[in-house]
Design a protein around this motif. Structure first.
Motif, PDB file in Angstrom:
ATOM      1  N   PRO A 158      40.399  48.191  46.276  1.00  0.00           N
ATOM      2  CA  PRO A 158      40.832  48.612  44.782  1.00  0.00           C
ATOM      3  C   PRO A 158      39.561  49.075  44.182  1.00  0.00           C
ATOM      4  CG  PRO A 158      41.015  46.369  44.739  1.00  0.00           C
ATOM      5  CD  PRO A 158      40.790  46.710  46.192  1.00  0.00           C
ATOM      6  N   LEU A 159      38.295  48.660  44.979  1.00  0.00           N
ATOM      7  CA  LEU A 159      36.849  49.004  44.464  1.00  0.00           C
ATOM      8  C   LEU A 159      36.594  50.511  45.182  1.00  0.00           C
ATOM      9  CD1 LEU A 159      35.351  45.668  44.954  1.00  0.00           C
ATOM     10  CD2 LEU A 159      36.714  46.528  42.955  1.00  0.00           C
ATOM     11  N   ALA A 160      37.317  51.021  45.817  1.00  0.00           N
ATOM     12  CA  ALA A 160      37.049  52.304  46.558  1.00  0.00           C
ATOM     13  C   ALA A 160      36.813  53.427  45.501  1.00  0.00           C
ATOM     14  CB  ALA A 160      38.009  52.895  47.729  1.00  0.00           C
ATOM     15  N   GLN A 392      27.635  50.697  49.257  1.00  0.00           N
ATOM     16  CA  GLN A 392      28.769  49.926  48.380  1.00  0.00           C
ATOM     17  C   GLN A 392      28.076  50.051  46.849  1.00  0.00           C
ATOM     18  OE1 GLN A 392      29.163  46.133  50.344  1.00  0.00           O
ATOM     19  NE2 GLN A 392      31.330  46.775  50.649  1.00  0.00           N
ATOM     20  N   ALA A 393      27.637  51.267  46.575  1.00  0.00           N
ATOM     21  CA  ALA A 393      26.927  51.355  45.341  1.00  0.00           C
ATOM     22  C   ALA A 393      28.027  50.865  43.968  1.00  0.00           C
ATOM     23  CB  ALA A 393      26.323  52.676  44.821  1.00  0.00           C
ATOM     24  N   GLY A 394      27.814  50.515  43.113  1.00  0.00           N
ATOM     25  CA  GLY A 394      28.522  50.002  42.158  1.00  0.00           C
ATOM     26  C   GLY A 394      29.295  48.714  42.079  1.00  0.00           C
ATOM     27  N   THR A 395      29.574  48.253  43.606  1.00  0.00           N
ATOM     28  CA  THR A 395      30.074  47.063  43.926  1.00  0.00           C
ATOM     29  C   THR A 395      29.313  45.842  43.380  1.00  0.00           C
ATOM     30  OG1 THR A 395      31.291  48.114  45.700  1.00  0.00           O
ATOM     31  CG2 THR A 395      31.215  45.609  45.609  1.00  0.00           C
ATOM     32  N   ALA A 396      29.784  44.958  42.689  1.00  0.00           N
ATOM     33  CA  ALA A 396      29.148  43.688  42.169  1.00  0.00           C
ATOM     34  C   ALA A 396      29.940  42.458  42.206  1.00  0.00           C
ATOM     35  CB  ALA A 396      28.761  43.982  40.762  1.00  0.00           C
ATOM     36  N   VAL A 397      29.241  41.575  42.066  1.00  0.00           N
ATOM     37  CA  VAL A 397      30.024  40.037  41.902  1.00  0.00           C
ATOM     38  C   VAL A 397      29.649  39.681  40.745  1.00  0.00           C
ATOM     39  CG1 VAL A 397      30.090  37.768  42.891  1.00  0.00           C
ATOM     40  CG2 VAL A 397      29.665  39.494  44.490  1.00  0.00           C
ATOM     41  N   LEU A 398      30.732  39.054  40.021  1.00  0.00           N
ATOM     42  CA  LEU A 398      30.628  38.548  38.580  1.00  0.00           C
ATOM     43  C   LEU A 398      31.311  37.433  38.746  1.00  0.00           C
ATOM     44  CD1 LEU A 398      33.553  38.712  36.615  1.00  0.00           C
ATOM     45  CD2 LEU A 398      33.391  41.065  37.870  1.00  0.00           C
ATOM     46  N   ALA A 399      30.425  36.545  37.978  1.00  0.00           N
ATOM     47  CA  ALA A 399      30.799  35.091  37.929  1.00  0.00           C
ATOM     48  C   ALA A 399      30.495  34.346  36.304  1.00  0.00           C
ATOM     49  CB  ALA A 399      29.603  34.152  38.858  1.00  0.00           C
ATOM     50  N   GLY A 403      35.052  31.119  37.138  1.00  0.00           N
ATOM     51  CA  GLY A 403      35.080  31.323  38.610  1.00  0.00           C
ATOM     52  C   GLY A 403      34.335  32.672  39.073  1.00  0.00           C
ATOM     53  N   TRP A 404      34.628  33.306  40.254  1.00  0.00           N
ATOM     54  CA  TRP A 404      33.985  34.535  40.468  1.00  0.00           C
ATOM     55  C   TRP A 404      35.018  35.719  40.982  1.00  0.00           C
ATOM     56  CZ3 TRP A 404      33.421  36.486  45.168  1.00  0.00           C
ATOM     57  CH2 TRP A 404      33.919  35.792  46.672  1.00  0.00           C
ATOM     58  N   GLU A 405      34.427  36.785  40.939  1.00  0.00           N
ATOM     59  CA  GLU A 405      35.422  38.305  41.503  1.00  0.00           C
ATOM     60  C   GLU A 405      34.464  38.854  42.087  1.00  0.00           C
ATOM     61  OE1 GLU A 405      38.601  38.419  41.827  1.00  0.00           O
ATOM     62  OE2 GLU A 405      39.466  36.968  40.133  1.00  0.00           O
ATOM     63  N   ARG A 406      34.918  39.753  42.862  1.00  0.00           N
ATOM     64  CA  ARG A 406      34.191  41.347  43.331  1.00  0.00           C
ATOM     65  C   ARG A 406      34.750  42.217  42.587  1.00  0.00           C
ATOM     66  NH1 ARG A 406      34.943  43.619  47.574  1.00  0.00           N
ATOM     67  NH2 ARG A 406      33.065  44.260  48.150  1.00  0.00           N
ATOM     68  N   ALA A 407      33.804  43.350  41.992  1.00  0.00           N
ATOM     69  CA  ALA A 407      34.260  44.379  41.140  1.00  0.00           C
ATOM     70  C   ALA A 407      33.325  45.697  41.215  1.00  0.00           C
ATOM     71  CB  ALA A 407      34.224  43.565  39.703  1.00  0.00           C
ATOM     72  N   ARG A 408      33.930  46.516  40.445  1.00  0.00           N
ATOM     73  CA  ARG A 408      33.047  47.781  40.544  1.00  0.00           C
ATOM     74  C   ARG A 408      33.254  48.500  39.071  1.00  0.00           C
ATOM     75  NH1 ARG A 408      33.417  52.677  44.913  1.00  0.00           N
ATOM     76  NH2 ARG A 408      31.548  54.001  44.337  1.00  0.00           N
ATOM     77  N   SER A 409      32.211  48.965  38.728  1.00  0.00           N
ATOM     78  CA  SER A 409      32.401  49.529  37.231  1.00  0.00           C
ATOM     79  C   SER A 409      32.830  51.004  37.432  1.00  0.00           C
ATOM     80  CB  SER A 409      31.009  49.525  36.414  1.00  0.00           C
ATOM     81  OG  SER A 409      30.132  50.275  37.348  1.00  0.00           O
ATOM     82  N   HIS A 410      33.370  51.559  36.349  1.00  0.00           N
ATOM     83  CA  HIS A 410      33.788  52.885  36.168  1.00  0.00           C
ATOM     84  C   HIS A 410      32.395  53.976  36.296  1.00  0.00           C
ATOM     85  CE1 HIS A 410      37.806  51.762  35.506  1.00  0.00           C
ATOM     86  NE2 HIS A 410      37.422  51.236  34.265  1.00  0.00           N
TER      87      HIS A 410
END
Length: 439
Positions: A158-160, A392-399, A403-410
């Protein structure tokens, strides 16, 4: 006669069912690519999920055995004795009990009850094997409660290409959708729930894009945006029409931060007089406007080369820590960003980090920055952040504490951010109304 007709009807009924089923399946196969492209969620619920759910149920026992998560029902010697003496087949091993498979917008999740002696880490190690066996993008295992783990799978990445929300407007106060989570859900930054954030990332890692998305979401809201960019305003000057104040060097930053501390103390006096614990307890007409302070490249505030600069850095650090301690209840929120954030910048950085409950870590150039951002919250989040590649530019780990998640901003470009700031410039509060002296 009636009996013959009934028999004939009973005989043709299953045939009609098969014909209708065949037509539906054929239509779904023919329309599948277009449906998947235009309506991915509908395609997944109608075709993708049922097929994967069947695969999970049918392969569960051999998969658990292959991953070493099955247990023999009887001791090995007893089984061998039974085979030799009676010629009977060995009993089927016990496997962890599989719960109901529940679909999500882009995957599924289920609960599994552990067998005696098993721990969640055993299933975490088996996550890649599960993803490979089920033909999904990724599987993540987390502890649900003692003796039970939660397995969540993403059918595709979903981060593509996270989709930008269709509508843009003020929305809920201090709540902004900035991207997508790996689960397929929206990535929402809610400053009322997590008031202060630390965002780190190397050049071209996606840090600036995330700040663009955050500012674009806050611009239509009745909030004051304040910028501190000690690199001459190179980054935050894009939003200047929507900023109530912008400090472009450390001297200005120290003065602005001191004024913001005075603002919080004034608000504290108002709340104490009204006998409320925070500004949200005040009547709406008397409630002061929230202030979001965006600090870009925090290292520029703490790097020193002389005694005078050391005093300035200490003053800036002390003011930021006070804002972080007092701001949440008094409507002042911090978003602190930087390419490099480490303990070598001084004890003030470590003390400030402790007050920033939300953390976002993009790809970083040194492990110390990732450690500073995530190491005190979750070791698994730290490992995930260190695995982010330059592609993977834009991909980040937020915590956060949750808890924590992998995410990517618009993807919000600089041109988009500049346009949005100009569009909502009329909403910019005057700092004199907030009892903050102009620089």
């Amino acid at each position: 006669m009636n009996s013959a007709s009934t028999t004939s009807a009973d005989a043709t009924w299953p045939s009609w069912v098969l014909v209708v089923a065949a037509v539906l399946v054929s239509g779904l196969l023919l329309a599948g690519p277009a449906l998947r492209r235009r309506y991915p969620v509908a395609w997944w619920l109608l075709a993708g999920f049922p097929a994967v759910a069947l695969r999970v149920a049918s392969t569960w026992r051999p998969l658990m055995a292959g991953c070493g998560l099955a247990m023999s029902r009887r001791p090995a010697l007893t089984v061998v004795s039974g085979l030799v003496g009676n010629g009977a087949a060995p009993p089927q091993p016990r496997v962890p009990r599989l719960g109901l498979i529940r679909p999500t917008a882009g995957g599924f999740w289920l609960l599994v009850r552990l067998l005696p002696g098993q721990v969640p880490e055993d299933f975490v190690k088996a996550g890649p094997a599960m993803a490979e066996d089920w033909g999904v993008h990724a599987v993540r295992v987390t502890s649900w409660k003692p003796g039970v783990v939660r397995i969540a799978a993403s059918a595709a990445d979903p981060l593509a290409a996270p989709r930008i929300p269709r509508t843009r407007g003020p929305g809920q106060l201090l709540r902004v959708t900035v991207g997508a989570l790996e689960t397929g859900a929206a990535w929402v930054v809610d400053l009322r729930r997590v008031p202060h954030w630390l965002i780190v990332g190397a050049t071209r890692s996606g840090k600036s894009t995330l700040i663009n998305a955050l500012v674009a979401g806050l611009a239509p809201q009745p909030v004051a945006l304040v910028g501190i960019d000690c690199k001459g305003g190179m980054e935050l000057s894009l939003y200047e029409p929507r900023l109530s104040a912008l400090a472009t060097n450390r001297e200005q930053a120290v003065r602005l931060l001191a004024a913001l501390v005075d603002l919080t103390l004034d608000r504290m006096t108002v709340c104490r007089a009204a006998r409320v614990r925070n500004i949200w307890g005040l009547p709406e007409k008397e409630r002061p406007v929230p202030v979001v302070v965006i600090v870009d490249e925090i290292a520029e505030l703490f790097l020193v080369a002389s005694r005078n600069e050391k005093d300035e850095a200490q003053a800036a650090g002390t003011a930021l820590i006070r804002l972080a301690q007092l701001g949440a209840a008094l409507g002042v929120f911090l978003v602190v960003a930087g390419q490099r954030v480490g303990s070598d910048l001084g004890p003030g950085v470590t003390a400030l980090r402790a007050q920033l409950g939300g953390r976002v870590c993009h790809r970083v150039a040194d492990p110390g920055t990732a450690e500073m951002a995530l190491g005190d919250l979750n070791p698994d989040a730290l490992k995930a952040a260190q695995a982010i590649t330059p592609e993977q530019a834009g991909t980040a780990v937020l915590a956060s504490g949750d808890g924590w998640e992998r995410a990517r901003s618009h993807l919000i470009t600089e041109a988009d951010a500049e346009s949005i700031a100009a569009e909502y410039s009329h909403l910019t509060p005057n700092l004199s109304d907030l009892h903050v002296e102009a620089l």
